[in-house]
Design an enzyme around this catalytic site. Structure first.
Site, PDB file in Angstrom:
ATOM      1  CB  CYS A  21       0.156  31.367   0.342  1.00 42.20           C
ATOM      2  SG  CYS A  21       0.041  30.618  -1.283  1.00 42.20           S
ATOM      3  CD  GLU A  41      -0.306  23.231  -0.700  1.00 43.41           C
ATOM      4  OE1 GLU A  41       0.523  24.003  -0.164  1.00 43.41           O
ATOM      5  OE2 GLU A  41       0.029  22.226  -1.347  1.00 43.41           O
ATOM      6  CE  LYS A  48     -15.701  26.807   4.242  1.00 45.75           C
ATOM      7  NZ  LYS A  48     -15.804  28.266   4.105  1.00 45.75           N
ATOM      8  CD  GLU A 100       0.729  34.252   5.734  1.00 42.10           C
ATOM      9  OE1 GLU A 100      -0.017  33.769   6.598  1.00 42.10           O
ATOM     10  OE2 GLU A 100       0.744  33.845   4.569  1.00 42.10           O
TER      11      GLU A 100
HETATM   12  P1  NAD Z   1      -8.526  30.911   6.874  1.00 43.08           P
HETATM   13  O1  NAD Z   1      -7.738  29.793   7.413  1.00 43.08           O
HETATM   14  O2  NAD Z   1      -9.121  31.892   7.791  1.00 43.08           O
HETATM   15  O3  NAD Z   1      -9.760  30.362   6.003  1.00 43.08           O
HETATM   16  C1  NAD Z   1      -9.580  29.462   4.925  1.00 43.08           C
HETATM   17  C2  NAD Z   1     -10.872  28.701   4.698  1.00 43.08           C
HETATM   18  O4  NAD Z   1     -11.137  27.867   5.842  1.00 43.08           O
HETATM   19  C3  NAD Z   1     -12.112  29.575   4.529  1.00 43.08           C
HETATM   20  O5  NAD Z   1     -12.946  28.997   3.546  1.00 43.08           O
HETATM   21  C4  NAD Z   1     -12.761  29.501   5.917  1.00 43.08           C
HETATM   22  O6  NAD Z   1     -14.156  29.734   5.877  1.00 43.08           O
HETATM   23  C5  NAD Z   1     -12.461  28.078   6.308  1.00 43.08           C
HETATM   24  N1  NAD Z   1     -12.455  27.811   7.754  1.00 43.08           N
HETATM   25  C6  NAD Z   1     -12.334  28.704   8.770  1.00 43.08           C
HETATM   26  N2  NAD Z   1     -12.316  28.044   9.954  1.00 43.08           N
HETATM   27  C7  NAD Z   1     -12.441  26.721   9.681  1.00 43.08           C
HETATM   28  C8  NAD Z   1     -12.459  25.540  10.479  1.00 43.08           C
HETATM   29  N3  NAD Z   1     -12.351  25.589  11.813  1.00 43.08           N
HETATM   30  N4  NAD Z   1     -12.580  24.361   9.851  1.00 43.08           N
HETATM   31  C9  NAD Z   1     -12.658  24.282   8.513  1.00 43.08           C
HETATM   32  N5  NAD Z   1     -12.643  25.367   7.701  1.00 43.08           N
HETATM   33  C10 NAD Z   1     -12.520  26.570   8.277  1.00 43.08           C
HETATM   34  O7  NAD Z   1      -7.575  31.612   5.798  1.00 43.08           O
HETATM   35  P2  NAD Z   1      -7.868  32.922   4.937  1.00 43.08           P
HETATM   36  O8  NAD Z   1      -7.749  34.089   5.845  1.00 43.08           O
HETATM   37  O9  NAD Z   1      -9.110  32.709   4.145  1.00 43.08           O
HETATM   38  O10 NAD Z   1      -6.644  32.886   3.915  1.00 43.08           O
HETATM   39  C11 NAD Z   1      -5.401  33.457   4.181  1.00 43.08           C
HETATM   40  C12 NAD Z   1      -4.402  32.410   4.615  1.00 43.08           C
HETATM   41  O11 NAD Z   1      -4.345  31.372   3.653  1.00 43.08           O
HETATM   42  C13 NAD Z   1      -2.987  32.948   4.704  1.00 43.08           C
HETATM   43  O12 NAD Z   1      -2.351  32.433   5.844  1.00 43.08           O
HETATM   44  C14 NAD Z   1      -2.307  32.399   3.465  1.00 43.08           C
HETATM   45  O13 NAD Z   1      -0.910  32.285   3.538  1.00 43.08           O
HETATM   46  C15 NAD Z   1      -2.987  31.093   3.327  1.00 43.08           C
HETATM   47  N6  NAD Z   1      -2.912  30.608   1.955  1.00 43.08           N
HETATM   48  C16 NAD Z   1      -2.130  29.510   1.687  1.00 43.08           C
HETATM   49  C17 NAD Z   1      -1.984  29.076   0.376  1.00 43.08           C
HETATM   50  C18 NAD Z   1      -1.121  27.893   0.023  1.00 43.08           C
HETATM   51  O14 NAD Z   1      -1.248  27.365  -1.065  1.00 43.08           O
HETATM   52  N7  NAD Z   1      -0.234  27.448   0.900  1.00 43.08           N
HETATM   53  C19 NAD Z   1      -2.657  29.735  -0.642  1.00 43.08           C
HETATM   54  C20 NAD Z   1      -3.440  30.835  -0.325  1.00 43.08           C
HETATM   55  C21 NAD Z   1      -3.572  31.254   0.982  1.00 43.08           C
END
Ligand code: NAD
Length: 474
Positions: free
Chosen positions: A278, A244, A171, A374
């Site tokens: 990230c 992650e 997804k 962040e």
């Molecule tokens: P997010 O948590 O809003 O969304 C990530 C994914 O989760 C999306 O596909 C979203 O549709 C889905 N999602 C949303 N709510 C959900 C739920 N309740 N249950 C299951 N899935 C759900 O994050 P974002 O805004 O898309 O990405 C940015 C964040 O991701 C930042 O905090 C960044 O640091 C982090 N990030 C971490 C890494 C890593 O490897 N540690 C890499 C990239 C980004």
């Protein structure tokens, strides 16, 4: 294959359209340019059922058979680098040359992981018995990815999960579903039906996946806040988990560096992809002896950094990827300005779209929101220190622990400092480095489990220990 207007999900090896769609916006223009299927529960159930049906034959195919199919998938991605890159720039906003790097790297990642072995290990061998540790597939993996690296971070999951013999429902983020849908389309002739399913949708789809009883493991990349919800949902039927999550990475710059030699690298480590990484440097601790020189050098680089629509030649920094993130970063900057902090601005950003100029915050207090949170956007606090012990303590004073960096001519001293940072990765005199064979993990609230390397591959397996007597003793 129509790369730019026809987007369908891949379920059981075929194209599936949904009754409803979600609009996809180009962040450089702020206008919608495509729509992706909005999966309902019926689509998700069909994808999970297809993945379950595909499991036995995919497992029986063996690692060599799976490897060959994944290598062919990597070739297909390489054959479509240009179309995927241009689609990537439109949906994600990143300048085309860097979009191309992500697609090429994703194909290389798939091939790199597919080349790995994880055969049984002999853990005891005596005259009486041999004890073997096998690494079995877990089952159906639900992969959930964010919008900042929508292809590479998906590949960090696809490659090891499928090589290990699992099947998958992927997804993408609702903000960047298109390249992932195209990956599904490219895989249709190359992987057996049901092995790799791609579903797109709105905010409701992620929670449906984490609650689905037919999924055995969730591999999630996203924010810490969402990660906690994923963990809670996964507890119900003890799904395996890899998380992650977010980071607020600190870099410590020691007084012995050559400022001119390191400034550009430090700048890139903070602002590549408009700082939506990230593992970007998000707090820069600079020794007081070189603080002014490095601050001024970084400001000069920011003033010369071209921001614009990533589809235009010469642009180095694109927009913030989506409107909620844009508003969040603007609010953080406004709050810093209203608090009387000194903001050093880079090149003007164009109008229209979600552009924000690069901003350096000149030595704010440690308690400023722009330091504690962040930002995930182009705003970086520069923080002065005089005693490295103090810098280490401030760097560690965070609920996050994703990565960090130390910059010093004295590599041995830098290694000692690296050893004291409470993070999953530390780079010395470099940053943003990852590779298929190098484990990547977050400490504290930045993660749970490992991606990449042998350890990451084994996270997609179930350990199974078999005791084998040397003689038939019954
Ligand atoms: P997010 O948590 O809003 O969304 C990530 C994914 O989760 C999306 O596909 C979203 O549709 C889905 N999602 C949303 N709510 C959900 C739920 N309740 N249950 C299951 N899935 C759900 O994050 P974002 O805004 O898309 O990405 C940015 C964040 O991701 C930042 O905090 C960044 O640091 C982090 N990030 C971490 C890494 C890593 O490897 N540690 C890499 C990239 C980004």
């Amino acid at each position: 294959m129509d790369f730019f207007s026809d987007f369908s999900m891949t379920i059981d090896g075929v194209a599936v359209r949904a009754a409803q769609t979600v609009p996809v916006r180009n962040p450089a223009t702020g206008t919608d340019f495509a729509s992706a299927p909005r999966a309902g529960e019926d689509n998700l159930n069909a994808a999970v059922a297809a993945a379950q049906r595909a499991l036995p034959a995919w497992k029986t195919l063996g690692v060599e058979g799976r490897r060959q199919r994944l290598m062919a998938f990597a070739d297909a991605i390489r054959d479509h680098v240009e179309e995927l890159s241009s689609l990537f720039t439109r949906e994600q906003g990143r300048p085309l040359a860097f979009a191309r790097s992500e697609i090429q790297l994703s194909a290389a990642w798939l091939a790199g992981v597919a080349g790995q072995d994880f055969g049984p290990e002999i853990v005891e061998e005596t005259a009486e018995r041999r004890v073997e540790l096998h690494h079995e597939p877990i089952g159906v993996v639900g992969a959930i990815v964010p919008w900042n690296f929508p292809v590479l971070l998906a590949m960090w999951k696809i490659a090891p999960a499928l090589l290990a013999g699992n099947t998958m429902v992927l997804k993408p983020s609702p903000f960047t579903p298109l390249c992932a849908l195209k990956l599904g389309e490219l895989s249709r002739d190359l992987l057996p039906p049901g092995v790799f399913n791609v579903v797109s949708g709105d905010d409701a789809l992620g929670p449906m996946m984490t609650a689905h009883p037919g999924i055995q493991k969730i591999s999630f990349t996203g924010s810490t806040e969402t990660g906690k919800k994923v963990m809670a949902a996964a507890a119900r039927d003890l799904k395996r988990l890899t998380l992650e999550l977010g980071g607020n990475d600190a870099a410590i710059v020691m007084p012995d560096v050559d400022v001119d030699a390191v400034a550009q690298q430090i700048f890139n480590g903070a602002f590549f992809n408009s700082a939506q990484i990230c593992i970007a440097t998000k707090r820069l601790y600079i020794h007081e002896d070189i603080y002014d020189a490095l601050r001024d050098r970084l400001h000069a680089i920011a003033r010369a950094a071209p921001i614009g629509d990533g589809a235009q030649q010469g642009v180095m920094f694109g927009p913030v990827q989506n409107e909620p993130q844009y508003r969040k970063v603007l609010a953080l900057i406004d709050e810093a300005r209203n608090a009387g902090l000194t903001l050093l601005q880079g090149a003007e950003a164009p109008q229209g779209g979600y552009f924000i100029p690069i901003i350096l915050v000149d030595n704010p207090p440690e308690t400023a929101r722009v330091v504690e949170e962040e930002a995930f956007g182009p705003v970086l606090p520069l923080l002065k220190f005089s005693d490295v012990e103090d810098a280490i303590a401030r760097a560690n004073d965070s609920p996050y622990g994703l990565a960090g960096a130390v910059w010093s001519k004295d590599v041995q001293r830098a290694v000692e400092i690296a050893g004291r940072l409470e993070t999953g990765t530390v780079w010395i005199n470099q940053n943003l480095q990852t590779a298929p064979h190098i484990p990547f993990a977050g400490a504290k609230q930045s993660g749970f489990g490992v991606e990449n390397g042998r350890a990451g591959l084994l996270e997609f397996t179930q350990s199974k220990t078999i005791f084998i007597p040397k003689t038939a003793n019954c």
